[in-house]
Design a protein around this motif. Structure first.
Motif: not given
Ligand SMILES: NC(=O)c1ccc[n+]([C@@H]2O[C@H](COP(=O)([O-])OP(=O)(O)OC[C@H]3O[C@@H](n4cnc5c(N)ncnc54)[C@H](O)[C@@H]3O)[C@@H](O)[C@H]2O)c1
Length: 357
Positions: A338-357
Motif C-alpha cells: 500500500r506504499a504510495p507510488l514514487q512518481v517520476t514526473l511532477e505532472e503524474s502526481r494528479k493521476e497517481y498520488c492521493q490528494p493531501a488531506t
C-alpha cells in the motif's frame, strides 16, 4: 458492390471516431448507432447520415443484423458485447483495446469468438502513424542489424497504454510469440479506475525467437523527454546488433543505424490513423489480407499484460499461453504494497498520488 453495414455501440470519444470514419468510407454504411446516453445519439446522428439510434445494443444488433458489429464501450463489458456481436451473425467484430481487464474475462471473450466465423479486429490503430511505420520499415530493412530487444515506456497507466506498448513492440518483432513473463508493480490508486490497473508495472518478456521485451508503464516509468504531451510520452522501439529505432507517440521517430542516424516527424492523431485502419477492415472482408490489428495478435499481447500482473502479484516467471482464467486485479489488490507510488514526473502526481488531506 454494396457497402458493408455497420452498427457502432458506444458514442463516446472512440465510438464517434469509429462511426465518423466508417461513414467517410464508401465501402461501409453506418446503419445504427447505440449508446445508453440518448443525448449522445442525438448529437452524433446528423453527421453520420442519420442512422437508426437506440439505447439497447442487443435489440439493435438483432434487428439490424449488421455486417460489422463495432463496440467502443469502457473495458468492463467486453464479453457481454462480444456475445451480442457473435449472436447477431456479424462478419466482422471490431472493438477497442484492451481485450479485457482480466484473463478470466479475456478467456471468455476468446471462447465466444471461437464459436463464430467472424473476423475480429482490436483497435491498436496508432501503428498507422507515419512515424510508427517509419520505425517498422527501418527494422524490417535490417538497418539496425539483428533485433535482440524490443521495448515500450509510457507515463499513462496500463489499461490505457500497456496493450499499445506491447502490440507495437511485438509488431517490430514480427509477432514472435511470448514464452514467459516476469514483472513487478507499485501503487494501487488506479486499481479502482474504469481502466483498472496497477499505477506502475514493469517487466520482462521472453519471445520464442530469443528476443527480449522490456516494458515500463505508469507513474514510475522514466520520462520520454522527446515528447511534451503527457499521454504522448511513449517510447516504443527495438534494439539490434547495429543500432536502434524508436517511435515517440507524440513526437516523431529516430533510428541509429549502420548507415547513420535517421529521424522524422509524426504525432499520433486519430483522424490520421483511422482511415487506414477502417480500410483494412474492408479489404479483409473482401477476402484480402488479414487485418494487422487482428484478434490473434491482440490476444497474444493481452496475455503478456495479464502475465505481468500475475507475476507482479505472485512472483516468478509466468509461462504462456495462459491455460486458466484469473481475476488478476483481485490478486494484485490482495498482494500489492500500500506504499504510495514514487512518481517520476511532477505532472503524474494528479493521476497517481492521493490528494493531501
Ligand atoms: N485505441 C485508442 O487509441 C484508444 C484511445 C482512447 C480510448 N480507447 C479505448 O476505447 C474504449 C472507449 O473509450 P472512450 O474514451 O471512447 O470512452 P467514453 O467513456 O468516451 O465512451 C464510452 C461510451 O460507451 C457508452 N456505453 C457504456 N455502456 C454502454 C452500453 N451497455 N451500451 C451502449 N453504450 C454504452 C457510454 O455512455 C459512453 O458514451 C476504452 O476501452 C478505451 O480504452 C482507445
Amino acid at each position: 458492390m454494396n457497402p458493408y453495414t455497420v452498427l457502432v455501440v458506444g458514442m463516446g470519444k472512440r465510438g464517434k471516431h469509429h462511426a465518423t470514419h466508417f461513414h467517410a468510407n464508401p465501402r461501409f454504411k453506418v446503419v445504427g448507432i447505440c449508446d445508453i446516453d440518448a443525448a449522445k445519439l442525438a448529437e452524433a446522428a446528423p453527421a453520420l447520415g442519420n442512422p437508426r439510434t437506440g439505447t439497447d445494443a442487443r435489440a439493435m444488433a438483432r434487428e439490424l443484423e449488421p455486417d460489422v458489429f463495432c463496440f467502443c464501450t469502457l473495458p468492463h463489458i467486453r464479453s457481454e458485447m462480444v456475445e451480442i456481436g457473435v449472436n447477431c451473425g456479424a462478419d466482422l467484430i471490431a472493438f477497442e483495446k484492451p481485450v479485457a481487464l482480466t484473463s478470466a474475462e479475456g478467456l471468455k471473450v476468446k471462447a465466444l469468438l471461437a464459436t463464430s466465423k467472424a473476423k475480429v479486429v482490436v483497435s491498436h490503430q496508432h501503428r498507422y502513424g507515419v512515424h510508427y511505420r517509419a520505425v517498422k520499415d527501418v527494422i524490417a530493412a535490417g538497418s539496425i542489424g539483428s533485433v535482440h530487444t524490443v521495448y515500450g515506456i509510457a507515463a499513462g497507466w496500463a489499461a490505457h497504454m500497456l496493450s499499445h506498448l506491447i502490440d507495437y513492440s511485438m509488431w517490430f518483432n514480427d509477432y514472435s510469440r511470448p514464452q514467459w513473463v516476469m514483472a513487478q508493480a507499485a501503487g494501487t490508486r488506479k486499481l479502482t479506475d474504469a481502466h483498472a490497473s496497477p499505477d506502475y508495472v514493469a517487466g520482462f518478456v521472453h519471445f520464442s525467437n530469443g528476443v527480449r521485451g522490456v516494458y515500463e508503464c505508469g507513474g514510475g516509468a522514466p520520462d520520454v523527454p522527446e515528447v511534451e504531451r503527457w499521454w504522448g510520452k511513449n517510447r516504443i522501439g527495438a534494439a539490434g546488433t547495429e543500432g536502434y529505432a524508436e517511435v515517440y507517440t507524440g513526437n516523431g521517430w529516430k533510428a541509429v543505424t549502420r548507415n547513420g542516424i535517421l529521424k522524422g516527424d509524426g504525432a499520433m492523431a486519430y483522424d490520421q490513423d483511422m482511415p487506414g485502419y477502417i480500410q483494412d477492415m474492408a479489404d479483409w472482408l473482401d477476402g484480402g489480407n488479414v487485418h494487422p490489428c487482428c484478434f490473434d495478435n491482440a490476444y497474444a499481447g493481452f496475455e503478456v499484460m495479464m502475465s505481468m500482473y500475475r507475476s507482479a502479484a505472485g512472483g516468478g516467471q509466468v509461462v504462456l499461453p495462459l491455460a486458466d482464467g484469473v481475476n488478476e486485479l483481485g490478486i494484485l489488490e490482495k498482494a500489492m504494497s500500500r506504499a504510495p507510488l514514487q512518481v517520476t514526473l511532477e505532472e503524474s502526481r494528479k493521476e497517481y498520488c492521493q490528494p493531501a488531506t
